[in-house]
Write a protein that holds these residues in place. Structure first.
Motif, PDB file in Angstrom:
ATOM      1  N   PRO A   1       0.824  -1.557   0.291  1.00 25.66           N
ATOM      2  CA  PRO A   1       0.303   0.068  -0.331  1.00 25.66           C
ATOM      3  C   PRO A   1       1.306   0.861   0.378  1.00 25.66           C
ATOM      4  O   PRO A   1       2.385   1.465   0.248  1.00 25.66           O
ATOM      5  N   VAL A   2       0.645   2.578  -0.961  1.00 32.28           N
ATOM      6  CA  VAL A   2       1.399   3.420  -1.036  1.00 32.28           C
ATOM      7  C   VAL A   2       0.267   5.025  -0.033  1.00 32.28           C
ATOM      8  O   VAL A   2      -1.132   4.486   0.094  1.00 32.28           O
ATOM      9  N   PRO A   3       0.656   5.268   1.158  1.00 33.39           N
ATOM     10  CA  PRO A   3      -0.194   6.554   2.040  1.00 33.39           C
ATOM     11  C   PRO A   3      -0.539   7.109   1.091  1.00 33.39           C
ATOM     12  O   PRO A   3      -0.330   7.714  -0.249  1.00 33.39           O
ATOM     13  N   ASP A   4      -1.663   8.214   1.645  1.00 33.67           N
ATOM     14  CA  ASP A   4      -1.986   9.587   1.053  1.00 33.67           C
ATOM     15  C   ASP A   4      -0.856  10.408   0.735  1.00 33.67           C
ATOM     16  O   ASP A   4       0.676  10.193   1.767  1.00 33.67           O
ATOM     17  N   HIS A   5      -0.781  11.951   0.591  1.00 33.62           N
ATOM     18  CA  HIS A   5       0.396  12.928   0.180  1.00 33.62           C
ATOM     19  C   HIS A   5       0.460  13.174   1.684  1.00 33.62           C
ATOM     20  O   HIS A   5      -0.101  13.616   2.534  1.00 33.62           O
TER      21      HIS A   5
END
Length: 294
Positions: A24-28
């Motif tokens: 998963p990739v975090p939000d900005h």
């Protein structure tokens, strides 16, 4: 190229290389939390992509090794090279490995009896893994290392200086903490991503501490709560706050029951470390997420 501190149980080096989309990739502006840091390949993967990373483990010797290689890789390399040269000098042909075994066990037992944070014990930790049987870190219930001597071949590189330098460069900025996985998960915010890679159900867990066998269904109030049950509860918490997560575990009936509410797929990776040398082949495992990939 995916970097790591060392081989460690459950390495994700190959999975990162082939299936980075599973992470998963975090939000900005969000950060990445990596409980169960292991060999550090996941932490290095995220850090190399510019994410703020907090990585943790309850193994203080492992966490110290990450911190010291990050802080001063050359100091760790220097001590590790001395340990490797000493092993080679005492483990001569005709000694039936007795002198090498004695030196290895001396360094291993010192980690248990006189562990100190710093470059010397970081190097000693790496030495035990690299010269130990099947590259496997073992602990008993008292937290003492029980890794057996592996009789490394004369041409095996026990220092791996270039790899340590590259890993050190990759993890600059990562925050390494020695703490329980639930404490690390408790640091999560809605904008964050979490990757969990606990000891697998039904496999060797003698490097991790705690009871990692999931409890079976029983009458209310009469069951025990295992570490894996606590992990499942933390996944519910991460759902509740809106954080994205992925969780790797053995793909079996027990885990499918425990994580039944979440999206699941089977993935394959290479088993780099195993208590049985013949078990280091392709491993099919499960990966669960809270819906961010749907």
């Amino acid at each position: 190229m995916t970097l790591a501190l060392c081989k460690y149980v459950g390495s994700k080096v190959d999975l990162l290389a082939s299936s980075a989309h599973l992470f998963p990739v975090p939000d900005h502006g969000g950060k990445v939390l990596v409980p169960f840091v292991g060999g550090g390949s996941v932490a290095a993967f995220y850090a190399a992509r510019g994410h703020r990373v907090i990585a943790s483990d309850i193994n203080s010797r492992l966490v110290n090794a990450h911190i010291e290689v990050q802080r001063d890789a050359e100091a760790v390399i220097e001590v590790l090279a001395v340990l490797a040269r000493t092993l080679r000098s005492v483990d001569r042909e005709g000694m039936a490995d007795l002198a090498g075994r004695a030196f290895f066990e001396e360094q291993r037992d010192r980690l248990s009896a006189h562990f100190e944070h710093g470059a010397s014990d970081a190097a000693r930790f790496l030495f035990v893994i690299r010269a130990g049987f099947n590259g496997l870190w073992r602990e008993n219930a008292a937290g003492e290392c029980t890794t057996a001597y592996g009789k490394p071949e004369p041409n095996r590189d026990l220092v791996q200086a270039d790899s340590l330098r590259a890993y050190s460069a990759a993890i600059q900025g990562v925050e390494f903490l020695c703490e329980d996985f639930a404490v690390t998960c408790g640091r999560a915010k809605p904008s964050d991503a979490v990757y969990l890679d606990s000891p697998y159900e039904g496999t060797f867990t003698g490097y991790a501490g705690g009871d990692w066998n999931a409890s079976q269904a029983c009458l209310p109030g009469m069951g025990r709560v295992s570490e894996r049950d606590r992990l499942a509860a933390m996944l519910v918490y991460l759902d509740a706050i809106g954080a994205r997560w992925s969780n790797s575990d053995a793909d079996c009936a027990t885990t499918r029951r425990l994580y039944a509410r979440w999206w699941h797929e089977s993935v394959s990776r290479s088993g780099r470390v195993n208590s049985d040398g013949e078990g280091r082949g392709a491993v099919v495992e499960g990966l669960w997420t809270n819906g961010w990939r749907k």
